[in-house]
Design an enzyme around this catalytic site. Structure first.
Site, short mmCIF file in Angstrom:
data_model
loop_
_atom_site.label_atom_id
_atom_site.label_comp_id
_atom_site.label_asym_id
_atom_site.label_seq_id
_atom_site.Cartn_x
_atom_site.Cartn_y
_atom_site.Cartn_z
CG HIS A 1 2.53 7.19 -9.78
ND1 HIS A 1 2.65 6.34 -10.85
CD2 HIS A 1 3.71 7.12 -9.10
CE1 HIS A 1 3.84 5.77 -10.83
NE2 HIS A 1 4.50 6.21 -9.79
CG HIS B 1 5.17 2.62 -6.85
ND1 HIS B 1 6.47 2.63 -6.38
CD2 HIS B 1 5.13 3.51 -7.86
CE1 HIS B 1 7.18 3.51 -7.07
NE2 HIS B 1 6.39 4.05 -7.99
CD GLU C 1 6.59 1.62 -10.67
OE1 GLU C 1 5.69 2.44 -10.92
OE2 GLU C 1 7.79 1.94 -10.58
#
Length: 343
Positions: free
Chosen positions: A105, A179, A309
């Site tokens: 991420h 998320h 996601e």
């Protein structure tokens, strides 16, 4: 449609952080300009009782830490990049290796830990907030200046719509997602393994022991990854070491939002349908939650939530056979994800 703004907290540098609550006649959600984080989604059950179905924290201070990425916008590149490196136009770029030697991420200074400019809006059809931010060249190790516009909206038809738009002055990987952790029974209702999921995906992306793609895209038929028909999340999860944390290739019919997933909780009667323009979806079953102190005294443990996601495939910059994730100058990154709720 209604929208309310209040101060969510104050950062150590004295900057105020805002929280917006957007409501229609039946449901609402709240989002802060710190990390574009969705802090709550309140939806009634089949008896009309409202419950918050998004895991999260009660305070800004907890979101500043947020090691599990509750509710946030993830970028510049969501998911994992192998070895924390990629090459582009003959140059190697090094990223934060924050996950077993890989970049997850975009590292410890992801967009989820940054304050965004925000502008609320409201009309008869929808209300929400537009967030703006410019990510400078070299931030997180990525090349190119990236100008972003992210819109979160609630419609009168119980859709939460997230629209992503970005442009760059140099070639760069871009993969933005949200998320949010969902539990359709309520954020503090325990395991989601009895809820049913359908994924509109005939193929998935296998990974190695560190959740890095092998480079293959395989048929789900005959595997625990087959969710083409609705099934309980827990039915085959024991056959997947650690639980589900994989990317599925969305069956695509065009550039308009395609069906991605349907989720149903038989206890509350709540249902959620996901649509997106993205090529993939990461289905994650909260495998790393363990005694997380959440909002209103809740404690979140393993399998307390699922994530869907919508995104490009993991490690795309290092996988030439995957859908291209490189944004070029003159082009525009433009994607949309819709969460529709029934009850």
């Amino acid at each position: 449609m209604k929208i309310r703004k209040r101060t969510f907290g104050i950062l150590s540098n004295g900057r105020k952080v805002s929280l917006y609550t957007i409501a229609n006649k039946t449901m609402s959600f709240s989002v802060t300009n710190y990390g574009c984080i969705i802090t709550s989604i309140v939806v009634p059950d089949q008896q009309g009782k409202p419950e918050d179905i998004a895991l999260g924290y009660s305070t800004l201070e907890s979101y500043i830490a947020n090691p599990v990425f509750f509710g946030c916008l993830v970028g510049r590149f969501a998911n994992r990049i192998a070895g924390g490196t990629f090459s582009l136009a003959g140059k190697e770029h090094t990223l934060d290796k924050n996950d077993n030697g890989n970049c997850l991420h975009s590292g410890s200074r992801g967009y989820h830990r940054m304050v965004w400019k925000s502008k609320p809006f409201s009309n008869r059809k929808e209300a929400g907030v537009v967030f703006y931010r410019t990510s400078p060249d070299g931030e997180q190790g990525f090349p190119g200046t990236l100008d972003m516009k992210i819109k979160y909206a609630l419609t009168a038809n119980n859709d939460i719509v997230i629209s992503y738009s970005a442009k760059t002055d140099a070639p760069t990987p871009v993969n933005l997602t949200n998320h949010t952790y969902f539990n359709l029974g309520g954020h503090d209702s325990g395991s989601i393994l009895g809820q049913t999921v359908q994924l509109f995906a005939d193929r998935y992306v296998p990974v190695d022991g560190n959740a890095i793609p092998t480079g293959e895209v395989l048929d789900v038929a005959g595997t625990p990854f087959d969710f083409r028909s609705p099934k309980e999340i827990g039915k085959d999860i024991e056959a997947v070491p650690g639980g589900y944390d994989h990317n599925w290739e969305i069956n695509r019919a065009g550039d308009t939002p395609n069906p991605v997933a349907g989720v149903y909780d038989p206890v509350s009667g709540r249902a959620m349908t996901v649509y997106s323009t993205q090529p993939g979806v990461q289905f994650y079953t909260g495998n790393f939650l363990s005694g997380v102190a959440g909002k209103n005294g809740a404690v979140y443990d393993k399998n307390a939530a699922f994530c869907l996601e919508t995104q490009h495939f993991p490690d795309s910059p290092n996988q030439p056979s995957f859908p291209d994730s490189i944004l070029l100058p003159g082009d525009r990154y433009r994607h949309e994800t819709i969460w529709h709720f029934d009850f």
